[in-house]
Design a protein around this motif. Structure first.
Motif, mmCIF file in Angstrom:
data_model
loop_
_atom_site.group_PDB
_atom_site.id
_atom_site.type_symbol
_atom_site.label_atom_id
_atom_site.label_comp_id
_atom_site.label_asym_id
_atom_site.label_seq_id
_atom_site.Cartn_x
_atom_site.Cartn_y
_atom_site.Cartn_z
ATOM 1 N N PHE A 254 0.838 -1.207 0.000
ATOM 2 C CA PHE A 254 0.000 0.000 0.000
ATOM 3 C C PHE A 254 0.874 1.258 0.000
ATOM 4 O O PHE A 254 0.622 2.208 -0.752
ATOM 5 C CB PHE A 254 -0.922 -0.012 1.223
ATOM 6 C CG PHE A 254 -1.674 1.273 1.416
ATOM 7 C CD1 PHE A 254 -2.826 1.539 0.679
ATOM 8 C CD2 PHE A 254 -1.222 2.231 2.322
ATOM 9 C CE1 PHE A 254 -3.511 2.743 0.837
ATOM 10 C CE2 PHE A 254 -1.905 3.423 2.491
ATOM 11 C CZ PHE A 254 -3.044 3.684 1.744
ATOM 12 N N GLU A 255 1.910 1.279 0.826
ATOM 13 C CA GLU A 255 2.763 2.461 0.921
ATOM 14 C C GLU A 255 3.571 2.661 -0.368
ATOM 15 O O GLU A 255 3.833 3.793 -0.770
ATOM 16 C CB GLU A 255 3.706 2.342 2.117
ATOM 17 C CG GLU A 255 2.999 2.347 3.471
ATOM 18 C CD GLU A 255 2.314 3.667 3.784
ATOM 19 O OE1 GLU A 255 2.595 4.674 3.094
ATOM 20 O OE2 GLU A 255 1.492 3.696 4.715
ATOM 21 N N CYS A 256 3.975 1.571 -1.025
ATOM 22 C CA CYS A 256 4.675 1.702 -2.312
ATOM 23 C C CYS A 256 3.766 2.374 -3.328
ATOM 24 O O CYS A 256 4.196 3.269 -4.077
ATOM 25 C CB CYS A 256 5.103 0.322 -2.825
ATOM 26 S SG CYS A 256 6.516 -0.408 -1.957
ATOM 27 N N ALA A 257 2.496 1.940 -3.361
ATOM 28 C CA ALA A 257 1.553 2.541 -4.305
ATOM 29 C C ALA A 257 1.273 3.994 -3.946
ATOM 30 O O ALA A 257 1.131 4.857 -4.825
ATOM 31 C CB ALA A 257 0.267 1.731 -4.322
ATOM 32 N N ALA A 258 1.211 4.284 -2.639
ATOM 33 C CA ALA A 258 0.902 5.641 -2.209
ATOM 34 C C ALA A 258 2.008 6.624 -2.567
ATOM 35 O O ALA A 258 1.754 7.823 -2.730
ATOM 36 C CB ALA A 258 0.648 5.652 -0.701
ATOM 37 N N LEU A 259 3.242 6.140 -2.699
ATOM 38 C CA LEU A 259 4.362 7.032 -3.043
ATOM 39 C C LEU A 259 4.218 7.596 -4.452
ATOM 40 O O LEU A 259 4.740 8.672 -4.750
ATOM 41 C CB LEU A 259 5.694 6.283 -2.931
ATOM 42 C CG LEU A 259 6.269 6.093 -1.526
ATOM 43 C CD1 LEU A 259 7.565 5.303 -1.620
ATOM 44 C CD2 LEU A 259 6.520 7.429 -0.846
ATOM 45 N N GLY A 260 3.582 6.856 -5.334
ATOM 46 C CA GLY A 260 3.517 7.302 -6.721
ATOM 47 C C GLY A 260 4.855 7.104 -7.390
ATOM 48 O O GLY A 260 5.510 6.070 -7.236
ATOM 49 N N THR A 261 5.305 8.135 -8.105
ATOM 50 C CA THR A 261 6.571 8.024 -8.855
ATOM 51 C C THR A 261 7.526 9.162 -8.526
ATOM 52 O O THR A 261 8.056 9.837 -9.417
ATOM 53 C CB THR A 261 6.287 8.012 -10.367
ATOM 54 O OG1 THR A 261 5.556 9.213 -10.697
ATOM 55 C CG2 THR A 261 5.496 6.780 -10.766
ATOM 56 N N PRO A 262 7.783 9.439 -7.269
ATOM 57 C CA PRO A 262 8.753 10.499 -6.949
ATOM 58 C C PRO A 262 10.174 10.037 -7.284
ATOM 59 O O PRO A 262 10.451 8.830 -7.328
ATOM 60 C CB PRO A 262 8.580 10.701 -5.451
ATOM 61 C CG PRO A 262 8.128 9.369 -4.961
ATOM 62 C CD PRO A 262 7.255 8.805 -6.048
ATOM 63 N N ASP A 263 11.028 10.987 -7.532
ATOM 64 C CA ASP A 263 12.422 10.667 -7.853
ATOM 65 C C ASP A 263 13.275 10.846 -6.598
ATOM 66 O O ASP A 263 13.518 11.964 -6.150
ATOM 67 C CB ASP A 263 12.933 11.568 -8.979
ATOM 68 C CG ASP A 263 14.359 11.230 -9.391
ATOM 69 O OD1 ASP A 263 14.895 10.211 -8.874
ATOM 70 O OD2 ASP A 263 14.933 11.968 -10.192
ATOM 71 N N PHE A 264 13.715 9.736 -6.042
ATOM 72 C CA PHE A 264 14.577 9.790 -4.866
ATOM 73 C C PHE A 264 16.053 9.654 -5.249
ATOM 74 O O PHE A 264 16.901 9.494 -4.378
ATOM 75 C CB PHE A 264 14.200 8.677 -3.890
ATOM 76 C CG PHE A 264 12.834 8.828 -3.284
ATOM 77 C CD1 PHE A 264 12.568 9.874 -2.417
ATOM 78 C CD2 PHE A 264 11.831 7.933 -3.584
ATOM 79 C CE1 PHE A 264 11.310 10.011 -1.843
ATOM 80 C CE2 PHE A 264 10.575 8.064 -3.021
ATOM 81 C CZ PHE A 264 10.307 9.114 -2.151
ATOM 82 N N GLY A 265 16.350 9.680 -6.536
ATOM 83 C CA GLY A 265 17.734 9.550 -6.977
ATOM 84 C C GLY A 265 18.187 8.128 -7.182
ATOM 85 O O GLY A 265 19.400 7.876 -7.291
ATOM 86 N N ASP A 266 17.270 7.183 -7.244
ATOM 87 C CA ASP A 266 17.646 5.782 -7.436
ATOM 88 C C ASP A 266 17.976 5.489 -8.896
ATOM 89 O O ASP A 266 17.460 6.126 -9.821
ATOM 90 C CB ASP A 266 16.495 4.864 -6.997
ATOM 91 C CG ASP A 266 16.215 4.955 -5.511
ATOM 92 O OD1 ASP A 266 17.164 4.801 -4.732
ATOM 93 O OD2 ASP A 266 15.045 5.182 -5.144
ATOM 94 N N ASP A 267 18.819 4.486 -9.105
ATOM 95 C CA ASP A 267 19.128 4.010 -10.444
ATOM 96 C C ASP A 267 17.907 3.237 -10.968
ATOM 97 O O ASP A 267 17.347 2.403 -10.252
ATOM 98 C CB ASP A 267 20.348 3.092 -10.394
ATOM 99 C CG ASP A 267 20.851 2.715 -11.781
ATOM 100 O OD1 ASP A 267 20.096 2.054 -12.522
ATOM 101 O OD2 ASP A 267 21.992 3.056 -12.109
#
Length: 503
Positions: free
Chosen positions: A479-492
């Motif tokens: 649920f929390e993964c889906a709630a994050l949406g698609t923000p850019d945290f700087g991951d590859d």
């Protein structure tokens, strides 16, 4: 570079050659000639040309006549290929070039020659004498480097290594600081990569002279300069004569500060342009022959992780990080998350969500963590006055700070922190921080925990203990993964494809 003067040995042996013992010729040639052989270096070697030695028989003589013929030849079997240059048999001299060092190493450092002279008598008589050239063998340079980092686990006042001495720097600096040696990871000969803040020793005591003895007085060090060397503290001397090793530790039995004992603390240097120090060693033997080597010290400034608990002790309430070798040199130098930042944020949110749904379980877990023995021994840098008011003393979980008064919000969020969600967006999986006005000017300029670091640690431990294996954790994480949406945290992107939010 290796260069040698040539020691001319008077290894001279006369060989008697007699005329025939019968007939009229014996009375006419009453005395045999006397062969006298010598040699000397007549042309010194240069960087591009070899030394030239002259064989000389001009002092030979005949008591009742004259010398009419001089013959020079090489007696040493291994050097039969050596060319002697002589201007005809009437010339008493011959010359040759000293072979290069690699040939001397192969065939030997002693070359023997024979001079044979013939007199003018009838019948002619001959005599011979041998002479040897002993070529000085040059010193052999052997440089070893040790680098040791300070070991905070060393117990003061205790003979930790059992050598009968207490708190000498051999105990205090016990962690390997050499990253790579000559020939490793592309290093050139005599190129060493070490960690900054190492206690450094450049040791040439294993060097030797194949045909003599070396003492301290045969050694000289000169410090040369290389790239970015201005950042290197002058812990080692500029020019040093009369010692086999250089050390940043002037007194091994007296503990000193890092600045006094180490080559340099270099927190600001760049990984792609690390400081480099060059030292040249010259060893001169008793005969004047010398050999030189240059040792290159590359100083890597990024921090090493000195024990398995280094990262755990520095997470301070955030998600657990782990030692990681980010540059592939075989040494861990950073504390790293075990998953992407996105997955870490989602995981932390899932733990916090479960804690809010089960406050009783969370509080019980927090208070249990406060009783942990290691917690009472640890110091997280909190003010003692603040510790008196955190959960481990009051037995009450500290609530989040109140929302900012709307009447002052425009001023409060007028600096770098430009809104109430600024800090939450940058917590990146750690405990949530909040805007804080640390200098009392009415403007928030830092993101701060609402409680002590100690409380942050016990809260995080409690979240992990109570909810990481909870039956509802997997569903809450999704649920929390889906709630994050698609923000850019700087991951590859490649890492995102395999993180916990995609499993």
């Amino acid at each position: 570079m290796r260069r040698s003067p040539f020691v001319l040995a008077a290894l001279v042996v006369g060989l008697l050659a007699l005329a025939p013992s019968t007939g009229m010729a014996q009375s006419e040639n009453q005395f045999d000639p006397i062969a006298i052989a010598s040699l000397e270096v007549t042309t010194e070697a240069t960087d591009s040309t070899p030394a030239v030695v002259t064989l000389d028989g001009s002092n030979s003589f005949d008591p009742d006549g004259s010398i009419v013929r001089y013959k020079w030849e090489v007696l040493t079997d291994a050097y039969q290929w050596l060319v002697l240059s002589q201007d005809g048999p009437q010339s008493p001299t011959a010359t040759f070039e000293i072979p290069v060092e690699r040939l001397l190493e192969r065939f030997g450092y002693v070359i023997e020659f024979r001079l044979t002279v013939t007199d003018s008598g009838s019948p002619a008589a001959t005599a011979s004498e041998t002479v040897a050239l002993r070529i000085n063998q040059l010193p052999v340079v052997d440089i070893q480097v040790t680098a040791k980092l300070f070991d905070g686990r060393e117990v003061a006042g205790v003979d930790d290594n059992g050598n009968g001495r207490v708190d000498e720097n051999e105990e205090r600096y016990a962690i390997e600081g050499v990253v790579s040696r000559p020939g490793e990871r592309g290093n050139a000969p005599n190129e060493w990569h070490i960690r900054a803040s190492s206690l450094l020793v450049i040791d040439a005591s294993a060097s030797y002279d194949p045909d003599g003895e070396l003492t301290d007085e045969n050694f000289r060090w000169d410090r040369l300069y290389g790239g970015n060397v201005a950042e290197v503290a002058n812990s080692l001397p500029d020019d040093t004569r009369g010692q086999m090793a250089l050390s940043t530790d002037e007194d091994p039995d007296t503990p000193g500060t890092e600045r006094e004992e180490t080559i340099a603390p270099l927190p600001a240097s760049r990984r792609d342009n690390p400081p480099v120090a060059f030292y040249r060693l010259t060893i001169t033997d008793a005969d004047g022959g010398y050999a030189t080597e240059v040792v290159k010290i590359v100083i890597l400034s990024h921090r090493t992780l000195r024990d398995p608990d280094f990262c755990a002790n520095r997470s301070l309430g955030g998600p657990q990080t782990y030692p990681f070798d980010s540059d592939g040199d075989g040494v861990a130098e950073v504390c790293s998350l075990r998953d992407t930042r996105r997955a870490t944020v989602a995981r932390q949110n899932a733990l916090e969500t479960l804690a809010s749904l089960r406050p009783g379980e969370f509080e019980a877990a927090v208070l249990a963590e406060c009783e942990a023995e290691e917690l009472s021994e640890a110091s997280y840098g909190d003010d003692p006055d603040d510790l008196a008011n955190d959960v481990c003393q009051t037995r009450e979980i500290t609530p989040p700070p109140p929302a900012v008064d709307p009447s002052i919000a425009d001023v409060f969020f007028s600096g770098v922190i430009d809104g109430p969600h600024f800090c939450a967006n940058r917590s990146l999986g750690g405990p949530v921080t909040y805007p804080f006005d640390s200098n009392g000017d009415g403007v928030a300029e830092v993101c701060s925990l609402p409680y002590t670091r100690r409380e942050a640690v016990v809260r995080q431990r409690a979240l992990e203990t109570a909810f990481a294996d909870h039956p509802q954790f997997t569903t809450t994480l999704a649920f929390e993964c889906a709630a994050l949406g698609t923000p850019d945290f700087g991951d590859d992107p490649e890492d995102l494809a395999t993180d916990a939010c995609n499993l």
